[in-house]
Design a protein around this motif. Structure first.
Motif, PDB file in Angstrom:
ATOM      1  N   UNK A   1    -122.789  29.125  -7.275  1.00 44.98           N
ATOM      2  CA  UNK A   1    -121.540  28.907  -6.528  1.00 44.98           C
ATOM      3  C   UNK A   1    -120.818  30.247  -6.419  1.00 44.98           C
ATOM      4  N   UNK A   2    -120.259  30.507  -5.228  1.00 50.34           N
ATOM      5  CA  UNK A   2    -119.607  31.809  -5.002  1.00 50.34           C
ATOM      6  C   UNK A   2    -118.299  31.607  -4.246  1.00 50.34           C
ATOM      7  N   UNK A   3    -117.266  32.347  -4.643  1.00 51.97           N
ATOM      8  CA  UNK A   3    -116.028  32.391  -3.850  1.00 51.97           C
ATOM      9  C   UNK A   3    -116.159  33.558  -2.873  1.00 51.97           C
ATOM     10  N   UNK A   4    -115.992  33.278  -1.596  1.00 48.80           N
ATOM     11  CA  UNK A   4    -116.060  34.356  -0.601  1.00 48.80           C
ATOM     12  C   UNK A   4    -114.652  34.960  -0.498  1.00 48.80           C
ATOM     13  N   UNK A   5    -114.469  36.085  -1.189  1.00 49.83           N
ATOM     14  CA  UNK A   5    -113.112  36.631  -1.373  1.00 49.83           C
ATOM     15  C   UNK A   5    -112.425  36.955  -0.050  1.00 49.83           C
ATOM     16  N   UNK A   6    -113.205  37.366   0.966  1.00 51.74           N
ATOM     17  CA  UNK A   6    -112.572  37.705   2.249  1.00 51.74           C
ATOM     18  C   UNK A   6    -112.005  36.471   2.947  1.00 51.74           C
ATOM     19  N   UNK A   7    -112.525  35.290   2.604  1.00 53.62           N
ATOM     20  CA  UNK A   7    -112.020  34.069   3.249  1.00 53.62           C
ATOM     21  C   UNK A   7    -110.957  33.368   2.410  1.00 53.62           C
TER      22      UNK A   7
ATOM     23  N   UNK B   1    -105.122  37.362  -9.198  1.00 56.35           N
ATOM     24  CA  UNK B   1    -104.762  38.193  -8.036  1.00 56.35           C
ATOM     25  C   UNK B   1    -104.805  37.396  -6.731  1.00 56.35           C
ATOM     26  N   UNK B   2    -104.283  36.162  -6.786  1.00 55.38           N
ATOM     27  CA  UNK B   2    -104.194  35.275  -5.618  1.00 55.38           C
ATOM     28  C   UNK B   2    -105.558  34.913  -5.019  1.00 55.38           C
ATOM     29  N   UNK B   3    -106.592  34.999  -5.828  1.00 51.15           N
ATOM     30  CA  UNK B   3    -107.925  34.566  -5.384  1.00 51.15           C
ATOM     31  C   UNK B   3    -108.476  33.584  -6.416  1.00 51.15           C
ATOM     32  N   UNK B   4    -109.259  32.640  -5.942  1.00 54.31           N
ATOM     33  CA  UNK B   4    -109.846  31.649  -6.853  1.00 54.31           C
ATOM     34  C   UNK B   4    -110.961  32.294  -7.675  1.00 54.31           C
ATOM     35  N   UNK B   5    -110.995  31.893  -8.971  1.00 56.48           N
ATOM     36  CA  UNK B   5    -112.052  32.392  -9.863  1.00 56.48           C
ATOM     37  C   UNK B   5    -112.665  31.174 -10.561  1.00 56.48           C
ATOM     38  N   UNK B   6    -113.992  31.118 -10.587  1.00 57.77           N
ATOM     39  CA  UNK B   6    -114.664  29.955 -11.194  1.00 57.77           C
ATOM     40  C   UNK B   6    -115.195  30.321 -12.570  1.00 57.77           C
ATOM     41  N   UNK B   7    -114.868  29.456 -13.546  1.00 54.96           N
ATOM     42  CA  UNK B   7    -115.380  29.639 -14.911  1.00 54.96           C
ATOM     43  C   UNK B   7    -116.726  28.901 -14.992  1.00 54.96           C
TER      44      UNK B   7
ATOM     45  N   UNK C   1    -113.491  27.364   4.173  1.00 52.74           N
ATOM     46  CA  UNK C   1    -114.930  27.620   3.942  1.00 52.74           C
ATOM     47  C   UNK C   1    -115.139  28.832   3.032  1.00 52.74           C
ATOM     48  N   UNK C   2    -114.308  28.924   2.005  1.00 50.37           N
ATOM     49  CA  UNK C   2    -114.352  30.112   1.142  1.00 50.37           C
ATOM     50  C   UNK C   2    -115.194  29.899  -0.112  1.00 50.37           C
ATOM     51  N   UNK C   3    -115.780  28.690  -0.232  1.00 51.86           N
ATOM     52  CA  UNK C   3    -116.630  28.453  -1.409  1.00 51.86           C
ATOM     53  C   UNK C   3    -118.005  28.033  -0.930  1.00 51.86           C
ATOM     54  N   UNK C   4    -118.996  28.664  -1.512  1.00 51.54           N
ATOM     55  CA  UNK C   4    -120.362  28.394  -1.057  1.00 51.54           C
ATOM     56  C   UNK C   4    -121.212  27.961  -2.252  1.00 51.54           C
ATOM     57  N   UNK C   5    -121.868  26.826  -2.105  1.00 51.58           N
ATOM     58  CA  UNK C   5    -122.834  26.422  -3.143  1.00 51.58           C
ATOM     59  C   UNK C   5    -124.222  26.527  -2.545  1.00 51.58           C
ATOM     60  N   UNK C   6    -125.103  27.178  -3.246  1.00 52.50           N
ATOM     61  CA  UNK C   6    -126.513  27.230  -2.812  1.00 52.50           C
ATOM     62  C   UNK C   6    -127.340  26.429  -3.786  1.00 52.50           C
ATOM     63  N   UNK C   7    -128.050  25.468  -3.254  1.00 52.63           N
ATOM     64  CA  UNK C   7    -128.907  24.654  -4.113  1.00 52.63           C
ATOM     65  C   UNK C   7    -130.360  24.862  -3.725  1.00 52.63           C
ATOM     66  N   UNK C   8    -131.169  25.179  -4.733  1.00 54.26           N
ATOM     67  CA  UNK C   8    -132.597  25.347  -4.493  1.00 54.26           C
ATOM     68  C   UNK C   8    -133.243  23.976  -4.617  1.00 54.26           C
ATOM     69  N   UNK C   9    -133.779  23.475  -3.532  1.00 59.59           N
ATOM     70  CA  UNK C   9    -134.356  22.124  -3.541  1.00 59.59           C
ATOM     71  C   UNK C   9    -135.663  22.052  -4.344  1.00 59.59           C
TER      72      UNK C   9
END
Ligand SMILES: Cc1cc2nc3c(=O)[nH]c(=O)nc-3n(C[C@H](O)[C@H](O)[C@H](O)COP(=O)(O)OP(=O)(O)OC[C@H]3O[C@@H](n4cnc5c(N)ncnc54)[C@H](O)[C@@H]3O)c2cc1C
Ligand code: SF4
Ligand code: SF4
Length: 398
Positions: A4-10, A30-36, A53-61
Motif C-alpha cells: 500500500x502506498x500514499x501518493x504524496x503528490x495527490x 506534515x499534512x500528508x497521510x502516513x500508514x503504519x 485517488x491518493x492511496x494505491x493498493x497493489x495485490x499480487x494475485x
C-alpha cells in the motif's frame, strides 16, 4: 505479496482516510497521510474513502490456476446420527439450478459411519453423483478428519464450486478446507447465481451490518466456496425415481487422525423447538425482565415456536446462550419472529432481519426495531404477551 502506498503528490491532507481506517493505522505528518504498516491489514477501506485517488493498493494475485480443470457443483451434506440435515436439501435445490445453468453435474459429498442409506435419499433430492466416505472416525463431526477428507476429495476431483451450510459445522469445516486448498470462500450467503459469460459463481451476502447486499466473485481461484444461510433457499423436491452414481472413497488410516478427541455429545435438555429450524420464534430482550421470560415461553408454547433472546437477556442469565439471536448468536430465518422488549441494535438485527414477518413489541415508539418490523405494537410487552397468548389459545383451541 500486497503493498500500500500514499501518493504524496495527490494527498491533500483531508484526513478522510484516517477516519475510515478501522485499525487506527493512519496518522498525519506534515499534512500528508502516513500508514503504519505494523497496524495495516491491507483491508482497503482507506482506498475507498480517499476522494483524491491518493492511496494505491497493489495485490499480487499469485500464479494462476488452470481453472478449466475444475467442473461440477458440490454440496457438502451434513448428517447427524446418520440423518441428513435439512440445510443439505436446501443446498441441493439451489445447487441443481446452478449446475443446470453451467451444464455440469450436481454432486453431493457425505461423510459419516454406516451411511449407505444416504445415497438413495441424496439421489432423490437431485444429486447426479455422490462422493461417500464411510469410516468410524467420521461418525460425528470432528474438524481434523472431516477437513482432511474433504481436502483430498476436492484436490482429486476438482469441483468448480463447493456449497456448504452456514451452520456451526459448515463454518468450521469449509474455512479450514479453503485455507488448505487455497480457495476463495464467501461466508453466510443468502443468494447464489451464475455469471455465465465469465463462468463465475455470484455469491451474495449482507454486508456492513446488513445495510447493503454485496455480490462476491472468485475469479482467480478454484473451487469457489460458499456457506449458505439456513432456510433462505427452497428444499429440493423429492423424486424417488432418480438414480445417482455413487463413488465410495477409502483413505489410509492417518487421514482420519485427529488432534482432538470427541468424548461425548450432550444434547441440550429443555429446548422444545430447535431455534435454527423453527418457523416461529418468540424472542425476549432486556425489556421483558427476568420474570417476563415466563410470558415469552408461554406464547412460544401455544404457537409451537422456539424461544429466542437478545444478548442482554443472555448476559443477565435469564436464558442460556444457545437461545441468543444475532451477530454472536444464531442466525434465524423463521416465518414469524416476535421481538418482545428488544430495542433492535444492529448486532441483534443481523441475526433475524431476514425473517419473513417481524412483529415488534416495545414501549418506546422510536425503538429501532420498528424500522424493520412488518407490524409494530407500541406498549408494555408484559401486558401485551398475556393478551396475545389468551387470544391464540382461543383461536387455536389450546
Ligand atoms: C461485538 C458485539 C456483539 C453482539 N452480539 C449480539 C448478539 O448476537 N445478539 C444481540 O441481541 N445483541 C448483541 N450485542 C448487543 C447489542 O449491541 C445490544 O446491546 C443488545 O442487542 C440489546 O439487547 P436488548 O434489545 O434486549 O436491550 P436494550 O437495548 O436495553 O433494549 C431494551 C428494549 O426494551 C424496551 N422495553 C423496556 N421495557 C419494556 C416493556 N415493559 N415492554 C416493551 N418494551 C420494553 C425498551 O424500550 C428497549 O427498546 C452485541 C454487541 C457487541 C458489541
Ligand atoms: S483521504 Fe486521501 S487525500 Fe485525504 S489524507 Fe488520506 S490519502 Fe490524503
Ligand atoms: S488498508 Fe485498511 S488497515 Fe491499511 S491503512 Fe487502509 S484502512 Fe487502514
Amino acid at each position: 505479496m500486497a503493498s500500500i502506498t500514499i501518493l504524496l503528490d495527490k494527498c491533500t491532507g483531508c484526513m478522510l482516510c484516517v477516519k475510515a481506517c478501522p485499525f487506527g493505522a493512519i496518522h498525519m505528518a506534515n499534512k500528508k497521510a502516513v500508514i503504519d504498516m505494523a497496524k495495516c491489514t491491507l483491508c482497503g477501506a482507506c482506498v475507498e474513502a480517499c476522494k483524491f485517488s491518493a492511496i494505491e493498493i497493489r495485490r499480487d494475485a499469485g500464479p494462476k490456476k488452470d481453472l478449466t480443470a475444475y467442473k461440477d457443483i458440490w454440496v457438502f451434506c451434513e448428517q447427524k446420527k446418520g440423518a441428513i440435515q435439512s440445510i443439505s436439501f436446501e443446498l441441493l435445490g439451489e445447487g441443481r439450478k446452478l449446475a443446470d445453468k453451467l451444464g455440469v453435474k450436481l454432486c453431493a459429498v457425505i461423510l459419516g459411519s454406516g451411511i449407505d442409506d444416504a445415497a438413495a435419499e441424496l439421489a432423490s433430492r437431485g444429486a447426479d453423483k455422490i462422493y461417500m466416505v464411510d469410516h468410524p472416525a467420521l461418525k460425528s463431526y470432528q474438524d481434523d478428519p472431516y477437513t482432511e477428507v474433504l481436502v483430498r476429495l476436492a484436490e482429486e476431483y476438482k469441483p468448480e464450486a463447493i456449497l456448504c451450510g452456514a451452520t456451526t459445522i459448515g463454518r468450521s469445516l469449509v474455512s479450514r478446507v479453503a485455507i488448505k486448498i487455497d480457495a476463495g470462500l464467501t461466508a453466510d450467503c443468502t443468494e447464489l447465481d451464475i455469471d455465465l459469460k465469465e463462468r463465475l459463481l455470484l455469491q451474495t451476502r449482507p454486508a456492513f451490518g446488513g445495510n447493503i447486499m454485496a455480490t462476491i466473485v472468485t475469479p482467480n481461484h478454484r473451487p469457489q466456496m460458499a456457506t449458505v444461510r439456513h432456510k433462505v433457499m427452497k428444499e429440493a423436491e423429492i423424486d424417488a425415481t432418480r438414480k445417482a452414481e455413487v463413488i465410495k472413497k477409502t483413505y489410509p488410516g492417518e487421514v482420519f487422525n485427529s488432534r482432538t478427541k470427541l468424548l461425548n455429545i450432550v444434547e441440550e435438555i429443555g429446548e422444545t423447538v430447535n431455534l435454527s429450524e423453527a418457523d416461529i420464534i418468540i424472542s425476549g430482550g432486556r425489556g421483558m425482565g427476568k420474570e417476563g421470560f415466563a410470558l415469552v415461553n408461554e406464547l412460544a408454547k401455544v404457537l409451537g415456536g422456539a424461544v429466542g433472546a437478545s444478548r442482554s437477556a443472555v448476559d443477565a442469565d435469564w436464558i442460556p446462550y444457545s437461545h441468543q439471536v444475532g451477530q454472536t448468536g444464531k442466525t434465524v430465518v423463521p416465518k414469524l419472529y416476535i421481538a418482545c422488549g428488544i430495542s433492535g441494535q444492529i448486532q441483534h438485527l443481523i441475526g433475524m432481519q431476514s425473517s419473513k414477518v417481524i412483529v415488534a413489541i416495545n414501549k418506546d415508539p422510536d425503538a429501532p426495531i420498528f424500522k424493520i418490523a412488518t407490524y409494530g405494537i407500541v406498549g408494555d410487552a408484559t401486558e401485551i404477551l398475556p393478551a396475545l397468548t389468551r387470544a391464540f389459545r382461543l383461536v387455536l383451541n389450546k
